[in-house]
Design a protein around this motif. Structure first.
Motif, PDB file in Angstrom:
ATOM      1  N   LEU A 164       0.826  -1.216   0.000  1.00 59.04           N
ATOM      2  CA  LEU A 164       0.000   0.000   0.000  1.00 59.04           C
ATOM      3  C   LEU A 164       0.855   1.259   0.000  1.00 59.04           C
ATOM      4  O   LEU A 164       0.407   2.324  -0.438  1.00 59.04           O
ATOM      5  CB  LEU A 164      -0.942  -0.018   1.209  1.00 59.04           C
ATOM      6  CG  LEU A 164      -2.116  -0.995   1.071  1.00 59.04           C
ATOM      7  CD1 LEU A 164      -2.772  -1.244   2.431  1.00 59.04           C
ATOM      8  CD2 LEU A 164      -3.148  -0.462   0.067  1.00 59.04           C
ATOM      9  N   ALA A 165       2.093   1.121   0.467  1.00 59.29           N
ATOM     10  CA  ALA A 165       2.987   2.283   0.496  1.00 59.29           C
ATOM     11  C   ALA A 165       3.590   2.580  -0.872  1.00 59.29           C
ATOM     12  O   ALA A 165       4.151   3.646  -1.094  1.00 59.29           O
ATOM     13  CB  ALA A 165       4.099   2.045   1.512  1.00 59.29           C
ATOM     14  N   LEU A 166       3.469   1.637  -1.791  1.00 58.55           N
ATOM     15  CA  LEU A 166       4.059   1.810  -3.123  1.00 58.55           C
ATOM     16  C   LEU A 166       3.255   2.826  -3.923  1.00 58.55           C
ATOM     17  O   LEU A 166       2.019   2.788  -3.934  1.00 58.55           O
ATOM     18  CB  LEU A 166       4.059   0.450  -3.838  1.00 58.55           C
ATOM     19  CG  LEU A 166       4.939   0.302  -5.072  1.00 58.55           C
ATOM     20  CD1 LEU A 166       6.420   0.391  -4.702  1.00 58.55           C
ATOM     21  CD2 LEU A 166       4.649  -1.040  -5.745  1.00 58.55           C
ATOM     22  N   GLU A 167       3.956   3.733  -4.597  1.00 60.38           N
ATOM     23  CA  GLU A 167       3.265   4.753  -5.373  1.00 60.38           C
ATOM     24  C   GLU A 167       2.432   4.121  -6.482  1.00 60.38           C
ATOM     25  O   GLU A 167       2.917   3.269  -7.222  1.00 60.38           O
ATOM     26  CB  GLU A 167       4.277   5.730  -5.985  1.00 60.38           C
ATOM     27  CG  GLU A 167       3.597   6.941  -6.594  1.00 60.38           C
ATOM     28  CD  GLU A 167       4.596   7.874  -7.261  1.00 60.38           C
ATOM     29  OE1 GLU A 167       5.784   7.820  -6.925  1.00 60.38           O
ATOM     30  OE2 GLU A 167       4.151   8.643  -8.125  1.00 60.38           O
ATOM     31  N   GLY A 168       1.201   4.521  -6.583  1.00 64.51           N
ATOM     32  CA  GLY A 168       0.331   3.998  -7.630  1.00 64.51           C
ATOM     33  C   GLY A 168      -0.605   2.904  -7.156  1.00 64.51           C
ATOM     34  O   GLY A 168      -1.525   2.530  -7.868  1.00 64.51           O
ATOM     35  N   VAL A 169      -0.381   2.391  -5.947  1.00 65.21           N
ATOM     36  CA  VAL A 169      -1.264   1.329  -5.441  1.00 65.21           C
ATOM     37  C   VAL A 169      -2.523   1.967  -4.847  1.00 65.21           C
ATOM     38  O   VAL A 169      -2.431   2.907  -4.041  1.00 65.21           O
ATOM     39  CB  VAL A 169      -0.536   0.464  -4.387  1.00 65.21           C
ATOM     40  CG1 VAL A 169      -1.500  -0.501  -3.720  1.00 65.21           C
ATOM     41  CG2 VAL A 169       0.612  -0.288  -5.057  1.00 65.21           C
ATOM     42  N   LYS A 170      -3.668   1.474  -5.263  1.00 60.79           N
ATOM     43  CA  LYS A 170      -4.923   2.121  -4.858  1.00 60.79           C
ATOM     44  C   LYS A 170      -5.778   1.279  -3.921  1.00 60.79           C
ATOM     45  O   LYS A 170      -6.624   1.830  -3.206  1.00 60.79           O
ATOM     46  CB  LYS A 170      -5.756   2.469  -6.107  1.00 60.79           C
ATOM     47  CG  LYS A 170      -5.060   3.426  -7.059  1.00 60.79           C
ATOM     48  CD  LYS A 170      -4.809   4.782  -6.412  1.00 60.79           C
ATOM     49  CE  LYS A 170      -4.020   5.699  -7.338  1.00 60.79           C
ATOM     50  NZ  LYS A 170      -3.637   6.956  -6.670  1.00 60.79           N
TER      51      LYS A 170
ATOM     52  N   LEU B 220       2.364  -3.288 -14.202  1.00 58.44           N
ATOM     53  CA  LEU B 220       3.672  -3.536 -13.599  1.00 58.44           C
ATOM     54  C   LEU B 220       3.681  -3.156 -12.126  1.00 58.44           C
ATOM     55  O   LEU B 220       4.228  -3.879 -11.289  1.00 58.44           O
ATOM     56  CB  LEU B 220       4.755  -2.742 -14.356  1.00 58.44           C
ATOM     57  CG  LEU B 220       5.160  -3.296 -15.724  1.00 58.44           C
ATOM     58  CD1 LEU B 220       6.108  -2.316 -16.424  1.00 58.44           C
ATOM     59  CD2 LEU B 220       5.810  -4.665 -15.607  1.00 58.44           C
ATOM     60  N   VAL B 221       3.081  -2.018 -11.794  1.00 61.19           N
ATOM     61  CA  VAL B 221       3.025  -1.616 -10.387  1.00 61.19           C
ATOM     62  C   VAL B 221       2.191  -2.616  -9.588  1.00 61.19           C
ATOM     63  O   VAL B 221       2.550  -2.992  -8.464  1.00 61.19           O
ATOM     64  CB  VAL B 221       2.456  -0.180 -10.239  1.00 61.19           C
ATOM     65  CG1 VAL B 221       2.243   0.167  -8.777  1.00 61.19           C
ATOM     66  CG2 VAL B 221       3.392   0.829 -10.895  1.00 61.19           C
ATOM     67  N   ALA B 222       1.097  -3.075 -10.177  1.00 63.08           N
ATOM     68  CA  ALA B 222       0.263  -4.059  -9.471  1.00 63.08           C
ATOM     69  C   ALA B 222       1.059  -5.330  -9.184  1.00 63.08           C
ATOM     70  O   ALA B 222       0.977  -5.906  -8.097  1.00 63.08           O
ATOM     71  CB  ALA B 222      -0.983  -4.375 -10.296  1.00 63.08           C
TER      72      ALA B 222
ATOM     73  N   ALA C  27       2.024  -6.824  -5.595  1.00 65.55           N
ATOM     74  CA  ALA C  27       1.639  -8.182  -5.174  1.00 65.55           C
ATOM     75  C   ALA C  27       2.815  -8.888  -4.512  1.00 65.55           C
ATOM     76  O   ALA C  27       2.651  -9.634  -3.541  1.00 65.55           O
ATOM     77  CB  ALA C  27       1.130  -8.970  -6.378  1.00 65.55           C
ATOM     78  N   ARG C  28       4.015  -8.643  -5.036  1.00 64.15           N
ATOM     79  CA  ARG C  28       5.201  -9.276  -4.451  1.00 64.15           C
ATOM     80  C   ARG C  28       5.519  -8.718  -3.066  1.00 64.15           C
ATOM     81  O   ARG C  28       6.231  -9.353  -2.288  1.00 64.15           O
ATOM     82  CB  ARG C  28       6.402  -9.082  -5.389  1.00 64.15           C
ATOM     83  CG  ARG C  28       6.451 -10.135  -6.502  1.00 64.15           C
ATOM     84  CD  ARG C  28       7.767 -10.070  -7.261  1.00 64.15           C
ATOM     85  NE  ARG C  28       7.799  -8.959  -8.216  1.00 64.15           N
ATOM     86  CZ  ARG C  28       7.428  -9.046  -9.490  1.00 64.15           C
ATOM     87  NH1 ARG C  28       7.013 -10.210  -9.961  1.00 64.15           N
ATOM     88  NH2 ARG C  28       7.465  -8.004 -10.285  1.00 64.15           N
ATOM     89  N   LEU C  29       4.990  -7.528  -2.788  1.00 70.51           N
ATOM     90  CA  LEU C  29       5.282  -6.902  -1.487  1.00 70.51           C
ATOM     91  C   LEU C  29       4.257  -7.276  -0.409  1.00 70.51           C
ATOM     92  O   LEU C  29       4.409  -6.898   0.752  1.00 70.51           O
ATOM     93  CB  LEU C  29       5.316  -5.377  -1.646  1.00 70.51           C
ATOM     94  CG  LEU C  29       6.473  -4.821  -2.476  1.00 70.51           C
ATOM     95  CD1 LEU C  29       6.317  -3.309  -2.667  1.00 70.51           C
ATOM     96  CD2 LEU C  29       7.813  -5.136  -1.827  1.00 70.51           C
TER      97      LEU C  29
END
Lengths: 159, 748, 288
Positions: B65-71, B116-118, B122-124
């Motif tokens: 959730l902290a990754l930019e672009g994750v909604k 790609l961000v998704a 997912a890996r995080l």
């Protein structure tokens, strides 16, 4: 992730896009250029649904990075019919009922076109081995092979 | 094809026009599941269990959730509780609750601004598991020491004392089985096993879902049945069905595997959590193989009694099938009736068990259950024919079910075409093709019920006399063409004047999916009824214009004509003329039809295959293949042949190379087309077909349905041919070269 | 991930030597992109060597041997008539890798560097006695192809080293090579067993023979005893029997989703016999 600006030629028209270097040519064609005729069936080069010609060579666009096409020419299914006229392969595929669901069809047409460009009279065996990397789950390949044979015959006659 | 026209006696039915969606599909224009986009769209990725069976102790999505672009991230906590029965199954399979039940089971999902961000997000997502003992083999899952997958799931049918993984028991039969065996000259039995296979459609599952806080939403999805998607998503998410509008894309193959949901509610749940932004979710091939619905694996005992002249006196089967970790998913209830459906046998006994295992939730696959049953029964029959030196086709003909036969599963057959199919097979030149060294011929028969199902169709007369037909059964292999042919035939107009549209859930009453070989039968029958209704209205308009009784108007060649004593008194009014002025004669003209059509006609097929086996490597090469099947009537013969050829190819793959391979750790080892080996073009010969036409009296044009029967015979036909070619009789599929070579060596 | 389209191998080595994360060289990409997609490898730097001058060249050396650029694809290899005449076994090994589409991109070098024990092009290269030029942070060196594979997925190349060219020895007179593999289908599978044979004859008698096996041990390997079984023979039944025994004896296979160990051992012998017969016929000039 910084994106890279790429200029290329797709179906005879100049095209440019910004791409993350991890994106494949297939991703770029479908998501950036709106050319969704090339399909992803596997993403690993096993199904052929994403077949395109890259500088005239048949490749799986899922196994090419988008950044690799800088300055190259790409031909997709969308460029196969010229000036509204179907390529003989396209016509024979419809007439032979050589498609059922149609999902593998663009890749098979692109691959078959590449075959006929270098062999205008392929045998059944040559067609089958050339297309071995194009999976079709609906037809059992029978009508596909016949459609390619008939298109080849027509193109030889027209030449 | 003039021959087809003559045989059928129709103007259009039986011809081979170009399919209406052909142009879109050869130019890349046709839009499939993953081709749909929406403004402001997000992309989703799914986190899946790497374990066959594990308790989910903790899910930590904070880094994602902290990754930019994750909604948005969803877990089971975002779904309603309290579901029961199949609704619970669907929800539990969509996203695991306390326990991951198979390798690939979804655990969480994330939506982000790019695919790609998704995937990075997912890996995080960190999931803490407690690994539990697992079982994937059907027989092992029934053994006393097998890990319990879910206690208390068995229904009342299961005999006491069985392992909790055994959840269903079915038995039926007729006659006196022991007396039947006593009357036989030869009684033989065998145990047969088939591994799970996948439908192998080339298009991975894909959807685009949008759901607002108000519970209203939309979905675009590749599916065989969008009303099923609507009902199932609504149940899993706790929303109202009518508030979810589902539009089917073109579909890149299904074969039964796209009749249910796997990940569609995840897209909707993510959308709801991301403020209603549309969310696109596309499976990878590995996800398709690990986490959609392969068929059951089966372990089957068969016992048959036969007289010296080939008369079958008794048949008995005991089948065990696992359909994954969920109740009701194996096709045991279909496999058992299919076992002896081809034959008229006085004494029969069927028993079957459904067993839970740590595998994905099975879905339908083309004639679910029938290929396994036919493999077991038709293999044993072949062995007995050889032992008694009887011709395998003659034995099948001698025992063939026909009109009036009490079927193995109870009902008495109406008019069916197995005898005609066997006779056509015997007359085919492939039967006399010479065989060389290491080559052998195998035959087998197969059956499918076919299906009617909930059907709703509407038909609209256009202002220019062209006709729109709205159907709810996605076109998976040419059904637009066959429905247009029947409508045009009925209306007396040109094929090109009819446009068949597959419409969304808001446009028609409920439709079952394109499954059960029903689209041309059921949507076709309803479309003909709708056309008849429109004809009646058009005749009434003409009658009003002419000032005569509507009963005195007949519909001929696309026009209303005065009939009887009024004949010739007025010039005919064509459909175009009626359409042009319908606004002034009472308003729009449309016909519609809703029903669960009766009159379903069972179909039978017989396959003959010639195989060469390399005695040094055990590799089988299919040299020649013949499919003979009763279509009832072939509306568009080219697509009927295509169904026969496609079913045969899938069956050949199942027989020779396709299988789910699980490691000792319970993980699927071959989730790629590289090692899930479906037939490639160079693996197959041309597949010869003969369309037998014994019209089904329950359909206006005699249609039975042709999609499924073709996959029933190949497993046994190929195994019988391999036995004939190599002497190796294998009772476990697939007939992979290591297995065949070992059997050849064991027999030497 | 950073993408570098380099203009020289020196530049490639410089980037790779200074990289702190995971680096991959990109030629045809038919393995790297699959690994990328599956999340098996997530490179920080990907170095595309296809723009280096000469990487697409196939040239005959003065000694009659061949130099093949690191980015020559299967299609390009198969289209080179003179090379195909000299080393049909090497070419047919490469041509069996993947589909027509994969052939448009895949390279000998990539197939070798992927380190798979089942790599179809590697047994033929080993049997031919091929070598490769390697450039790395510590300079250039030449290695035998037989010394490249280390274990499944691993090679003996040092960090930062890149193969720049493949070298085939002069074919010479009266030689022939061949490669056969066993797969369950007719195409698109990974070899369950692969076998290459390269031999030379004097009249009817075999004077030199090299046999390499794939997919029956942790690496593709030469089997000297199998070659020795043929030398001095006219490929008579006794020599073929000895070849089969030697080939099978060398196998140390695993059982996996593609085949059992017993099957691989058995078929290794079958393929060795068949491949030897083809190579012998080619050496005699009886077949292409």
């Amino acid at each position: 992730m910084s994106r890279i600006h790429i200029t290329t030629t797709v179906n005879g028209e100049a095209a440019e896009f910004l791409t993350d270097p991890r994106e494949t040519l297939l991703d770029v064609l479908r998501n950036q250029l709106g050319l969704t005729g090339s399909k992803e069936g596997c993403g690993t080069g096993d199904c052929g649904a994403c077949s395109v010609l890259l500088d005239g060579v048949l490749v799986s666009s899922c196994l090419v990075l988008g950044v690799e096409v800088q300055g190259k020419t790409v031909e997709t299914i969308e460029g196969m019919a010229t000036d509204g006229a179907l390529h003989p392969l396209q016509r024979h595929f419809i007439e032979h009922a050589a498609l059922q669901c149609g999902f593998c069809t663009p890749g098979i047409l692109v691959a078959a076109k590449a075959l006929l460009a270098q062999n205008d009279n392929p045998t059944e065996t040559e067609i089958r081995y050339w297309l071995a990397g194009n999976l079709c789950r609906c037809t059992g390949y029978d009508k596909i092979v016949r459609a390619v044979q008939d298109a080849a015959a027509e193109m030889r006659g027209a030449a | 094809m003039p021959k087809d026209e003559l045989k059928a006696g129709f103007r259009l039915v039986g011809t081979r026009p170009n399919r209406p969606d052909g142009l879109d599909k050869v130019t890349g224009r046709a839009r499939y599941g993953a081709d749909i986009v929406a403004a402001n769209m997000l992309h989703a990725a799914v986190v899946r269990s790497p374990y066959a069976h594990a308790r989910i102790k903790k899910i930590d999505a904070s880094r994602a959730l902290a990754l930019e672009g994750v909604k948005a991230v969803v877990t089971r906590a975002d779904f309603p509780t309290g579901l029961t029965g199949e609704d619970w199954n669907l929800q539990e399979n969509t996203i695991a609750g306390d326990t991951a039940l198979y390798d690939g089971h979804a655990v969480a999902a994330v939506a982000a601004t790019s695919a790609l961000v998704a995937q990075d997000a997912a890996r995080l997502i960190e999931v803490e598991y407690e690994v539990l003992p697992h079982v994937t083999d059907v027989d092992a899952a029934m053994a006393p020491d097998a890990p319990v997958i879910r206690a208390g799931n068995a229904d009342h049918s299961v005999p006491e004392g069985m392992h909790p993984n055994v959840v269903r028991y079915i038995d039926f039969g007729h006659g006196d089985i022991e007396a039947g065996f006593a009357a036989a000259d030869l009684v033989r039995e065998g145990t047969y096993k088939t591994e799970a296979t996948h439908q192998g459609y080339i298009e991975p599952h894909a959807c685009l879902g949008q759901l607002g806080a108000d519970g209203r939403g939309e979905m675009w999805v590749c599916t065989q049945g969008h009303w099923y998607i609507r009902r199932m998503c609504a149940a899993v998410l706790g929303i109202e069905a009518a508030n979810l509008r589902v539009t089917p894309s073109e579909i890149g193959g299904g074969f039964g595997g796209k009749t249910t949901i796997f990940m569609e509610p995840l897209a909707l749940a993510l959308s709801r959590k991301a403020g209603g932004r549309p969310v696109k979710l596309v499976m990878s091939r590995a996800e398709v193989l690990r986490a959609t619905g392969p068929t059951a694996s089966a372990s089957m005992d068969v016992k048959i009694g036969m007289k010296k002249d080939g008369t079958i006196t008794a048949g008995q089967v005991n089948f065990r099938m696992q359909g994954g970790a969920f109740f009701g998913m194996s096709p045991i209830a279909e496999a058992l009736p299919c076992a002896f459906a081809c034959y008229d046998i006085p004494n029969l006994m069927h028993e079957g068990y459904e067993v839970l295992a740590n595998r994905p939730k099975a879905a339908a696959y083309r004639a679910p259950g029938s290929p396994m049953a036919a493999f077991a029964v038709e293999s044993l029959l072949d062995e007995m024919c050889r032992e008694l030196s009887l011709d395998p086709l003659q034995v099948r003909l001698k025992n063939a079910a026909k009109e009036g036969t009490k079927s193995s599963y109870g009902p008495t057959y109406n008019r069916i075409g197995l005898v005609e199919t066997l006779e056509a097979t015997m007359a085919h030149p492939n039967l006399s093709a010479p065989l060389g060294p290491n080559q052998g011929r195998g035959v087998a028969a197969g059956f499918w019920f076919n299906h009617g199902g909930e059907t709703s169709v509407s038909l609209q007369i256009g202002e220019d006399g062209t006709v729109g037909v709205s159907v709810g059964t996605p076109d998976i292999g040419g059904s637009r063409a066959s429905i247009a042919l029947m409508v045009a035939e009925t209306l007396g107009i040109e094929y090109e004047a009819v446009r068949v549209n597959v419409v969304e859930t808001g446009s028609l009453g409920v439709n079952e999916p394109t499954h059960g070989s029903r689209a041309t039968f059921a949507s076709g029958k309803a479309a003909v009824e709708a056309a008849e209704s429109a004809i009646k209205q058009m005749c009434a308009r003409a009658a009003a214009e002419w000032g005569i009784d509507p009963e005195a108007v007949e519909w001929v060649d696309g026009a209303a004509r005065p009939a009887g004593e009024n004949a010739g008194k007025f010039p005919p009014l064509t459909i175009g003329e009626i359409g042009a002025k319908m606004g002034g004669t009472g308003g729009p003209i449309s016909g519609h039809h809703e029903s669960v059509p009766g009159g379903v006609g069972a179909s039978f097929g017989v396959h003959v295959v010639d195989v060469e086996v390399d005695p040094e490597t055990g590799k089988s090469t299919v040299l020649r293949y013949l499919v003979v099947q009763d279509a009832g009537r072939a509306i568009h013969p080219a697509y009927v042949e295509g169904q026969y050829q496609g079913g045969a190819a899938q069956g050949i793959g199942w027989a020779l190379n396709e299988e789910y391979i699980y490691g000792a750790d319970g993980r699927l080892q071959n989730p790629m087309f590289l090692d899930y080996r479906i037939p490639v073009a160079s693996d197959l010969p041309m597949i010869d077909t003969v369309i037998v036409e014994v019209p089904n009296p329950g359909h206006p044009y005699g249609v039975r349905g042709v999609g499924e029967t073709g996959i029933a015979p190949p497993l046994a036909a190929v195994a019988n041919a391999v036995a004939a070619a190599s002497g190796a009789r294998l009772r476990t599929l697939p007939l992979s070269p290591p297995k065949v070579l070992a059997a050849i060596k064991a027999g030497q | 991930m950073r993408y570098h389209a380099v203009g020289s191998f020196d530049e490639a080595v410089r980037i790779s030597a200074s990289a702190t994360g995971v680096t991959r060289f990109l030629a045809g990409g038919t393995d790297v992109l699959v690994q990328l997609r599956a999340g098996i490898v997530q490179p920080d730097d990907i170095i595309d060597i296809k723009h280096v001058p000469g990487v697409k060249d196939i040239t005959r050396r003065a000694d009659g041997g061949w130099d093949i650029g690191a980015a020559v694809s299967g299609v390009e290899l198969g289209a080179h008539a003179a090379l195909c005449r000299d080393w049909p076994g090497v070419v047919e090994g490469m041509r069996l890798v993947g589909s027509t589409q994969v052939q448009g991109r895949a390279t000998l070098t990539g197939n070798l560097c992927n380190g798979s024990p089942a790599a179809d092009s590697v047994p033929g290269l080993m049997a031919a006695g091929a070598t490769v030029s390697v450039t790395g942070p510590e300079g250039a060196r030449v290695m035998a192809v037989a010394d490249i594979p280390k274990s499944p997925g691993k090679t003996n190349l040092k960090p930062g080293e890149v193969i720049t060219r493949v070298h085939l020895p002069p074919r010479g007179a009266n030689g022939g090579d061949s490669y056969l593999r066993f797969i369950p289908r007719t195409e698109m599978d990974i070899a369950v067993v692969g076998c290459a044979v390269n031999l030379r004859i004097d009249g009817d008698t075999i004077t030199e023979a090299t046999v390499a096996l794939g997919a029956v041990a942790p690496t593709v390997m030469l089997v000297p005893a199998a070659g020795a079984a043929l030398v001095g023979s006219t490929l008579d039944d006794a020599a073929l029997d000895a070849l089969v025994i030697a080939a099978r004896a060398a196998c140390r296979p695993i059982s996996d989703k593609r085949g059992t160990a017993e099957f691989r051992i058995e078929v290794a012998g079958v393929l060795a016999r068949r491949a030897a017969s083809i190579a012998y016929a080619r050496a005699k000039g009886e077949t292409a």
